[in-house]
Design an enzyme around this catalytic site. Structure first.
Site, short mmCIF file in Angstrom:
data_model
loop_
_atom_site.label_atom_id
_atom_site.label_comp_id
_atom_site.label_asym_id
_atom_site.label_seq_id
_atom_site.Cartn_x
_atom_site.Cartn_y
_atom_site.Cartn_z
N SER A 1 2.75 9.66 -0.76
CA SER A 1 1.99 9.84 -1.65
C SER A 1 2.37 9.49 -3.03
CB SER A 1 1.93 11.70 -1.88
OG SER A 1 3.28 12.08 -2.01
N ARG B 1 -0.54 7.00 -4.80
CA ARG B 1 -1.08 7.48 -5.97
C ARG B 1 -1.00 6.47 -7.19
NH1 ARG B 1 1.96 11.34 -6.38
NH2 ARG B 1 0.66 13.12 -5.64
N ASN C 1 -4.50 4.32 -8.48
CA ASN C 1 -4.88 4.45 -9.66
C ASN C 1 -4.77 2.93 -10.62
OD1 ASN C 1 -5.31 7.42 -10.81
ND2 ASN C 1 -3.81 7.38 -9.42
#
Length: 266
Positions: free
Chosen positions: A199, A203, A207
């Site tokens: 994660s 992440r 983005n």
């Protein structure tokens, strides 16, 4: 641009300058392929961080500090406050690690604000490099490497704080403290451990990659004299994304390290 030209433009800007591009490894052997551009710009931004902080620390003034020193001190105090508010135990590595992560990730992310064609144009005309991606944090290899570094650091300190016996007990007797539940506990804890670096890396990558794609689409689908209509508003919004992603990566690192010491107390 025509649809085919637009597609080619987008695909070209998503390609890395790698060992495969210069014929050192096969395109099919992706495991051994190294993205040279991502490594270069990650080291480049890291050296900027080290050089800037070292030069300021070497010339520090207590009476009338300059603007750069004031800015650096604000960053250090901001990171130090978040560490103290989240990490209640004593570990001399947490604050420097957090400061490094925060500043390094910001600098890597900031590369996304450089005009999409500027660095590839220079690379092509000055160095003969046909492919170039200048945002290290938009490369899954870089973000996952950072996340795995944090993961191994967490494992190291888990064993150091809890010892081998305590670390193993935490895997087999948590959350259900009964021998019959050991297989389920192992499954839950291993999945939980692996989810942290996954994660953390995904992440940041997701983005930054999506932000890079938006800039590429603006450049590909709009004429040059109208590109600012899409690029400038997105760049202003993206500044917020850049800072938030660096902050989140730093805070999750602090939280993961804090959980080791808090869990050992209980």
């Amino acid at each position: 641009m025509s649809d085919s030209t637009t597609s080619e433009y987008i695909e070209h800007h998503l390609e890395h300058f790698s060992l495969a591009k210069i014929g050192l490894v096969s395109e099919e052997t992706s495991f051994w392929n190294i993205h040279i551009d991502s490594l270069f710009f990650s080291w480049f931004t890291g050296l900027i961080f080290l050089g800037l902080f070292y030069s300021v620390a070497k010339k520090v003034k207590s009476g009338f500090p300059g603007k750069v020193q004031c800015f650096i001190e604000m960053v250090v105090e901001f990171v130090d406050k978040n560490v103290k508010d989240t990490f209640y135990c004593s570990n001399p590595i947490i604050a420097p690690l957090s400061l490094t992560i925060f500043c390094w990730v910001i600098l890597m992310n900031v590369m996304d604000l450089v005009p999409i064609d500027f660095l590839p144009y220079l690379a092509k005309n000055l160095l003969g490099i046909a492919y170039l991606k200048a945002v290290p944090s938009a490369d899954l290899n870089i973000t996952m490497a950072m996340a795995l570094s944090i993961f191994f650091l967490v494992i190291f300190y888990s064993i150091k704080v809890k010892k081998i016996s305590g670390f193993i007990k935490g895997l087999v007797f948590h959350p259900f403290n009964h021998p019959i539940m050991i297989p389920l506990n192992l499954l839950i804890e291993i999945v939980s451990m692996l989810a942290k670096p996954l994660s953390l890396g995904m992440r940041l990558f997701g983005n930054m990659f999506s932000g890079e794609v938006v800039f590429i689409l603006c450049a590909a689908m709009l004429p040059w004299y109208l590109q600012w209509i899409g690029s400038v508003p997105w760049a202003i919004f993206h500044i917020l994304v850049i800072l938030i992603q660096a902050f989140v990566f730093m805070m999750l690192t602090i939280v993961y390290m804090s959980m080791i010491y808090e869990g050992n107390k209980h």
